[in-house]
Scaffold this motif. Structure first.
Motif, PDB file in Angstrom:
ATOM      1  N   PRO A 127     -78.325  53.834 -44.756  1.00  0.00           N
ATOM      2  CA  PRO A 127     -78.812  55.159 -44.377  1.00  0.00           C
ATOM      3  C   PRO A 127     -79.888  55.134 -43.294  1.00  0.00           C
ATOM      4  O   PRO A 127     -79.913  56.006 -42.426  1.00  0.00           O
ATOM      5  N   SER A 128     -80.763  54.118 -43.320  1.00  0.00           N
ATOM      6  CA  SER A 128     -81.843  54.075 -42.322  1.00  0.00           C
ATOM      7  C   SER A 128     -81.295  53.965 -40.908  1.00  0.00           C
ATOM      8  O   SER A 128     -81.826  54.573 -39.970  1.00  0.00           O
ATOM      9  N   GLU A 129     -80.201  53.207 -40.755  1.00  0.00           N
ATOM     10  CA  GLU A 129     -79.587  53.081 -39.424  1.00  0.00           C
ATOM     11  C   GLU A 129     -78.975  54.412 -38.993  1.00  0.00           C
ATOM     12  O   GLU A 129     -79.058  54.818 -37.834  1.00  0.00           O
ATOM     13  N   PHE A 130     -78.367  55.090 -39.948  1.00  0.00           N
ATOM     14  CA  PHE A 130     -77.809  56.406 -39.651  1.00  0.00           C
ATOM     15  C   PHE A 130     -78.913  57.380 -39.224  1.00  0.00           C
ATOM     16  O   PHE A 130     -78.775  58.101 -38.237  1.00  0.00           O
ATOM     17  N   PHE A 131     -80.023  57.410 -39.977  1.00  0.00           N
ATOM     18  CA  PHE A 131     -81.108  58.341 -39.649  1.00  0.00           C
ATOM     19  C   PHE A 131     -81.692  58.062 -38.260  1.00  0.00           C
ATOM     20  O   PHE A 131     -82.021  58.991 -37.520  1.00  0.00           O
ATOM     21  N   VAL A 153     -76.568  64.874 -64.534  1.00  0.00           N
ATOM     22  CA  VAL A 153     -76.664  64.172 -65.818  1.00  0.00           C
ATOM     23  C   VAL A 153     -76.073  62.767 -65.761  1.00  0.00           C
ATOM     24  O   VAL A 153     -76.567  61.845 -66.401  1.00  0.00           O
ATOM     25  N   VAL A 154     -75.020  62.593 -64.972  1.00  0.00           N
ATOM     26  CA  VAL A 154     -74.271  61.324 -65.038  1.00  0.00           C
ATOM     27  C   VAL A 154     -74.376  60.486 -63.762  1.00  0.00           C
ATOM     28  O   VAL A 154     -73.546  59.615 -63.524  1.00  0.00           O
ATOM     29  N   THR A 155     -75.402  60.734 -62.945  1.00  0.00           N
ATOM     30  CA  THR A 155     -75.519  60.009 -61.673  1.00  0.00           C
ATOM     31  C   THR A 155     -75.483  58.500 -61.868  1.00  0.00           C
ATOM     32  O   THR A 155     -74.744  57.788 -61.183  1.00  0.00           O
ATOM     33  N   ARG A 156     -76.262  58.000 -62.827  1.00  0.00           N
ATOM     34  CA  ARG A 156     -76.353  56.536 -63.021  1.00  0.00           C
ATOM     35  C   ARG A 156     -75.006  55.947 -63.447  1.00  0.00           C
ATOM     36  O   ARG A 156     -74.556  54.944 -62.912  1.00  0.00           O
ATOM     37  N   PRO A 176     -81.486  64.461 -55.939  1.00  0.00           N
ATOM     38  CA  PRO A 176     -82.351  65.141 -54.962  1.00  0.00           C
ATOM     39  C   PRO A 176     -83.655  64.369 -54.706  1.00  0.00           C
ATOM     40  O   PRO A 176     -84.122  64.315 -53.554  1.00  0.00           O
ATOM     41  N   ALA A 177     -84.223  63.773 -55.750  1.00  0.00           N
ATOM     42  CA  ALA A 177     -85.476  63.018 -55.574  1.00  0.00           C
ATOM     43  C   ALA A 177     -85.253  61.805 -54.671  1.00  0.00           C
ATOM     44  O   ALA A 177     -86.085  61.498 -53.802  1.00  0.00           O
ATOM     45  N   GLU A 178     -84.126  61.111 -54.856  1.00  0.00           N
ATOM     46  CA  GLU A 178     -83.819  59.938 -54.015  1.00  0.00           C
ATOM     47  C   GLU A 178     -83.617  60.352 -52.560  1.00  0.00           C
ATOM     48  O   GLU A 178     -84.074  59.674 -51.639  1.00  0.00           O
ATOM     49  N   LEU A 179     -82.916  61.469 -52.362  1.00  0.00           N
ATOM     50  CA  LEU A 179     -82.695  61.935 -50.991  1.00  0.00           C
ATOM     51  C   LEU A 179     -84.015  62.345 -50.336  1.00  0.00           C
ATOM     52  O   LEU A 179     -84.274  61.997 -49.188  1.00  0.00           O
ATOM     53  N   ALA A 180     -84.857  63.074 -51.072  1.00  0.00           N
ATOM     54  CA  ALA A 180     -86.149  63.502 -50.521  1.00  0.00           C
ATOM     55  C   ALA A 180     -86.961  62.287 -50.078  1.00  0.00           C
ATOM     56  O   ALA A 180     -87.590  62.293 -49.004  1.00  0.00           O
ATOM     57  N   LEU A 182     -85.739  59.268 -49.253  1.00  0.00           N
ATOM     58  CA  LEU A 182     -85.059  58.678 -48.091  1.00  0.00           C
ATOM     59  C   LEU A 182     -85.394  59.442 -46.813  1.00  0.00           C
ATOM     60  O   LEU A 182     -85.663  58.840 -45.771  1.00  0.00           O
ATOM     61  N   PHE A 183     -85.344  60.771 -46.895  1.00  0.00           N
ATOM     62  CA  PHE A 183     -85.649  61.592 -45.719  1.00  0.00           C
ATOM     63  C   PHE A 183     -87.065  61.287 -45.211  1.00  0.00           C
ATOM     64  O   PHE A 183     -87.271  61.034 -44.024  1.00  0.00           O
ATOM     65  N   ALA A 184     -88.018  61.320 -46.135  1.00  0.00           N
ATOM     66  CA  ALA A 184     -89.430  61.113 -45.753  1.00  0.00           C
ATOM     67  C   ALA A 184     -89.653  59.713 -45.182  1.00  0.00           C
ATOM     68  O   ALA A 184     -90.308  59.548 -44.153  1.00  0.00           O
ATOM     69  N   GLU A 185     -89.079  58.704 -45.842  1.00  0.00           N
ATOM     70  CA  GLU A 185     -89.234  57.313 -45.382  1.00  0.00           C
ATOM     71  C   GLU A 185     -88.726  57.132 -43.960  1.00  0.00           C
ATOM     72  O   GLU A 185     -89.225  56.291 -43.219  1.00  0.00           O
TER      73      GLU A 185
END
Length: 207
Positions: A127-131, A153-156, A176-180, A182-185
């Protein structure tokens, strides 16, 4: 004894899978599901005439055609599957389509006003390369739009199954927390966020 780990070449898996279903994509389960994400983007994304839009993971080009009903856009589509690109060119001759990787975008700097990813981000291995690439090809005030699956509920469990058994190029489903995070990083801020049923939708701008 060390367990055998299945090594994925995600981009190759995606290309192979979507090449196989390119001709009949609209009649597959993938095609059916992707329709919900496309309609959500069309409903929430504000466009103006003469904007240039790049759709990454464009499949057969349908999203660009739907967006073009809202505004007179200059549309470009990119997909890892050559089969999909060929179909898109036939179906939507008004737009430009290219085969390529989301992590090495074959476009010049500051080319696009809007970059869309409809249910394709979970296929990107790095993802970092994409961003970094998205930031490069977008104009200074450009927006990056990401619509992704939301399965709270079943992401994992779902991700465990993907790692073990998936051969369609899926890398990971994000919360959503993981995406948030990733976006910030990667230097992006959320300017619009909506979560509805199984869809999470973000409009991002470079910080």
């Amino acid at each position: 004894m060390k367990k055998h780990q299945h090594k994925h070449d995600y981009e190759q898996e995606s290309a192979d899978y979507y090449n196989q279903i390119a001709e009949k994509f609209d009649h597959t389960f993938d095609g059916f599901l992707s329709g919900f994400f496309k309609r959500f983007i069309v409903k929430h994304l504000e466009l103006a005439d003469a904007m240039s839009v790049l759709d990454i993971g464009c499949a057969n080009g349908t999203l660009l055609s739907m967006l073009a009903e809202r505004a007179k856009i200059f549309g470009t589509g990119l997909d890892i599957s050559e089969g999909m690109v060929q179909i898109a060119r036939k179906l939507h001759p008004d737009f430009t389509f290219q085969q390529g990787s989301a992590e090495v975008l074959p476009f010049q700097d500051a080319t696009f006003d809007v970059l869309t990813c409809s249910a394709s981000f979970h296929h990107f291995p790095n993802p970092s390369e994409f961003f970094a690439e998205a930031g490069r090809v977008l104009k200074s005030d450009g927006r990056l739009v990401i619509a992704e699956i939301y399965i709270p509920v079943v992401t994992r469990a779902y991700n465990w199954r993907i790692r073990r058994f998936n051969t369609e190029g899926d890398v990971k489903v994000y919360t959503p927390a993981e995406l948030a995070e990733l976006f910030a990083e990667n230097g992006w801020r959320i300017v619009k966020r909506k979560i509805f049923l199984q869809i999470q939708y973000y409009e991002l701008k470079k910080m």
